[in-house]
Design a protein around this motif. Structure first.
Motif, PDB file in Angstrom:
ATOM      1  N   GLU A   1      36.071   2.181 -15.776  1.00 16.39           N
ATOM      2  CA  GLU A   1      36.626   1.773 -16.737  1.00 16.39           C
ATOM      3  C   GLU A   1      36.238   2.332 -18.344  1.00 16.39           C
ATOM      4  OE1 GLU A   1      36.725  -0.522 -13.091  1.00 16.39           O
ATOM      5  OE2 GLU A   1      35.093   0.012 -14.606  1.00 16.39           O
ATOM      6  N   PHE A   2      35.014   2.318 -18.465  1.00 15.79           N
ATOM      7  CA  PHE A   2      34.781   2.824 -19.709  1.00 15.79           C
ATOM      8  C   PHE A   2      35.400   4.513 -20.001  1.00 15.79           C
ATOM      9  CE2 PHE A   2      31.511   5.514 -21.738  1.00 15.79           C
ATOM     10  CZ  PHE A   2      31.607   5.400 -22.988  1.00 15.79           C
ATOM     11  N   LEU A   3      35.198   4.887 -18.775  1.00 11.85           N
ATOM     12  CA  LEU A   3      35.655   6.598 -18.941  1.00 11.85           C
ATOM     13  C   LEU A   3      37.159   6.562 -19.010  1.00 11.85           C
ATOM     14  CD1 LEU A   3      33.616   7.936 -16.063  1.00 11.85           C
ATOM     15  CD2 LEU A   3      33.307   8.496 -18.457  1.00 11.85           C
TER      16      LEU A   3
ATOM     17  N   PRO B   1      29.396  12.378 -25.648  1.00 12.78           N
ATOM     18  CA  PRO B   1      29.703  13.080 -26.738  1.00 12.78           C
ATOM     19  C   PRO B   1      29.039  14.385 -27.002  1.00 12.78           C
ATOM     20  CG  PRO B   1      29.365  10.714 -27.178  1.00 12.78           C
ATOM     21  CD  PRO B   1      28.684  11.078 -25.751  1.00 12.78           C
ATOM     22  N   SER B   2      27.842  14.604 -26.562  1.00 15.27           N
ATOM     23  CA  SER B   2      27.285  15.881 -26.790  1.00 15.27           C
ATOM     24  C   SER B   2      27.866  16.970 -25.706  1.00 15.27           C
ATOM     25  CB  SER B   2      25.785  15.998 -26.542  1.00 15.27           C
ATOM     26  OG  SER B   2      25.351  15.701 -25.234  1.00 15.27           O
ATOM     27  N   VAL B   3      28.037  16.523 -24.454  1.00 10.57           N
ATOM     28  CA  VAL B   3      28.844  17.343 -23.560  1.00 10.57           C
ATOM     29  C   VAL B   3      30.083  17.715 -23.935  1.00 10.57           C
ATOM     30  CG1 VAL B   3      29.259  17.619 -21.050  1.00 10.57           C
ATOM     31  CG2 VAL B   3      27.512  16.036 -21.672  1.00 10.57           C
ATOM     32  N   MET B   4      30.868  16.792 -24.316  1.00 10.25           N
ATOM     33  CA  MET B   4      32.457  17.123 -24.982  1.00 10.25           C
ATOM     34  C   MET B   4      32.458  18.047 -25.960  1.00 10.25           C
ATOM     35  SD  MET B   4      34.104  15.485 -22.454  1.00 10.25           S
ATOM     36  CE  MET B   4      35.533  15.777 -22.876  1.00 10.25           C
TER      37      MET B   4
ATOM     38  N   GLU C   1      35.460  22.726 -17.817  1.00 10.55           N
ATOM     39  CA  GLU C   1      35.911  21.221 -17.148  1.00 10.55           C
ATOM     40  C   GLU C   1      34.857  20.279 -16.954  1.00 10.55           C
ATOM     41  OE1 GLU C   1      38.655  19.192 -13.622  1.00 10.55           O
ATOM     42  OE2 GLU C   1      37.612  21.010 -13.444  1.00 10.55           O
ATOM     43  N   VAL C   2      35.060  18.976 -17.536  1.00  8.60           N
ATOM     44  CA  VAL C   2      34.059  18.052 -17.408  1.00  8.60           C
ATOM     45  C   VAL C   2      34.408  17.012 -16.330  1.00  8.60           C
ATOM     46  CG1 VAL C   2      32.714  16.127 -18.535  1.00  8.60           C
ATOM     47  CG2 VAL C   2      33.039  18.271 -19.903  1.00  8.60           C
TER      48      VAL C   2
ATOM     49  N   THR D   1      40.647  12.595 -21.017  1.00  8.22           N
ATOM     50  CA  THR D   1      40.716  13.956 -20.713  1.00  8.22           C
ATOM     51  C   THR D   1      39.617  14.556 -19.518  1.00  8.22           C
ATOM     52  OG1 THR D   1      39.312  14.654 -22.316  1.00  8.22           O
ATOM     53  CG2 THR D   1      41.659  14.718 -22.763  1.00  8.22           C
ATOM     54  N   ILE D   2      38.680  13.587 -19.195  1.00  8.90           N
ATOM     55  CA  ILE D   2      37.576  13.837 -18.245  1.00  8.90           C
ATOM     56  C   ILE D   2      38.249  13.677 -16.629  1.00  8.90           C
ATOM     57  CG2 ILE D   2      35.472  12.849 -17.300  1.00  8.90           C
ATOM     58  CD1 ILE D   2      34.478  12.825 -19.790  1.00  8.90           C
ATOM     59  N   SER D   3      38.142  14.439 -16.026  1.00  6.44           N
ATOM     60  CA  SER D   3      38.263  14.242 -14.709  1.00  6.44           C
ATOM     61  C   SER D   3      37.338  13.095 -13.968  1.00  6.44           C
ATOM     62  CB  SER D   3      38.313  15.547 -13.600  1.00  6.44           C
ATOM     63  OG  SER D   3      39.210  16.420 -14.260  1.00  6.44           O
ATOM     64  N   ILE D   4      37.859  12.501 -13.107  1.00  7.82           N
ATOM     65  CA  ILE D   4      36.924  10.815 -12.701  1.00  7.82           C
ATOM     66  C   ILE D   4      37.468  11.147 -11.273  1.00  7.82           C
ATOM     67  CG2 ILE D   4      36.351   8.746 -12.680  1.00  7.82           C
ATOM     68  CD1 ILE D   4      37.764   8.436 -15.537  1.00  7.82           C
TER      69      ILE D   4
END
Length: 343
Positions: A49-51, A24-27, A35-36, A57-60
């Motif tokens: 799965e959590f992400l 949350p702090s990074v976002m 980009e994260v 919106t995060i690239s995995i």
């Protein structure tokens, strides 16, 4: 003029708890062209799965197995396009404006290849954190230390290190690096697996005539010890083995012939200290580190990234023994060291 693109890349291995606590702090970072990316090293704790469920919106990006810190980042960053990479540990809390000061500093000089913010303890936010504190230095025998932390002595932040400056290395816990220089030096040396790989990377950059900086205007908070406990024999093994590899790779050959045998004598003193403290597994880890290093002297390792000696930049090297100064001369704080003893 558009701002350079920054990719904040978090390498994860079974760190779902840290992702939950600190993403949350990074976002909430305020840098507009960011980009994260989370690179996953084949986690088995449900991290991916959590992400997907909570951060669409995060690239995995995933690896097919755990390649360690070095191999994991190398494979993930090969798939990320940006002007700047920020290698960020999953157990770090950031503040909203932490990116802007570092990018501004690095944009001021094309020779600045890498930089790190001030790294403080998440658990004791008045104090520096072991991993990087206020910028990294190294002594003539290869012992790393920091402004704000020498060995196990960690200082309180009283505003004594508020000037951004050139250092010898920046912590891999929160390391900014220009993509063009990451590509030019071929990323991390995968022999290191984990621990001291960022010092090797920074040393190779400096051997190319480039600069590594500490940015005092940016501050992050690190939990530390999230992957390997401080007392872990495997961590002891990696630290002692990797330190010898670091010296062999980056010192001129004639200098390495002198420094490495002396350093191994210092290591034997550490082995005896472990024995006196009845930490026999750690003592054996030092011995195994030496055995592995000696074996590697006679074998070719195809995953090694060589150091390119173009124009040595030794700014930030301490031309004395920090071991003797700390333990014998009782110079326990960075400000106790004479600035004239730094190159």
């Amino acid at each position: 003029m558009s701002l350079p693109k920054v990719a904040v890349v978090i390498l994860n291995w079974n760190g779902k708890k840290y992702l939950h606590d600190f993403l949350p702090s990074v976002m909430a970072s305020t840098y507009p062209n960011m980009e994260v990316v989370v690179g996953d090293n084949a986690s088995t704790d449900g991290s991916v799965e959590f992400l997907k469920e909570n951060y669409p919106t995060i690239s995995i990006l995933t690896n097919d197995q755990n390649y360690g810190f070095t191999g994991g980042y190398n494979r993930i960053l090969n798939r990320v396009e940006a002007d700047y990479y920020v290698l960020l540990n999953s157990d770090i809390e950031v503040v909203p404006g932490w990116i802007e000061p570092v990018v501004k500093l690095m944009e001021s000089d094309d020779l600045i290849a890498a930089a790190a913010p001030k790294i403080k303890s998440f658990r004791q936010k008045t104090h520096f954190e072991h991993a990087g504190a206020a910028g990294g230095f190294i002594d003539k025998f290869g012992y790393p230390f920091c402004e704000g932390r020498i060995f196990f002595d960690i200082e309180e932040d009283k505003g004594q290190y508020e000037v951004s400056k050139e250092v010898f290395w920046g912590s891999g816990a929160a390391l900014f690096i220009k993509k063009k220089y990451w590509d030019e030096c071929l990323g991390f040396d995968e022999r290191f697996f984990a621990h001291m790989e960022e010092i090797d990377l920074c040393w190779r950059l400096k051997n190319m005539g480039l600069k590594v900086m500490y940015c005092a205007e940016s501050e992050v908070y690190h939990v530390g010890g999230g992957t390997l406990d401080t007392e872990s024999p495997f961590k002891t093994y990696l630290n002692f083995r990797n330190n010898l590899v670091l010296l062999k790779k980056n010192l001129p050959f004639s200098r390495a012939l002198i420094i490495i045998p002396i350093r191994m004598c210092f290591d034997l003193m550490a082995l005896l200290r472990f024995i006196s403290e009845k930490k026999y597994k750690n003592a054996w880890a030092v011995s195994k580190a030496h055995q592995n290093f000696i074996r590697r002297l006679f074998t070719k390792n195809i995953t090694s990234v060589k150091s390119r000696h173009r124009n040595y930049n030794l700014k930030g090297m301490y031309n004395r023994s920090i071991v003797l100064d700390f333990f014998i001369r009782k110079k326990t704080h960075f400000i106790d060291l004479d600035p004239k003893d730094f190159l």
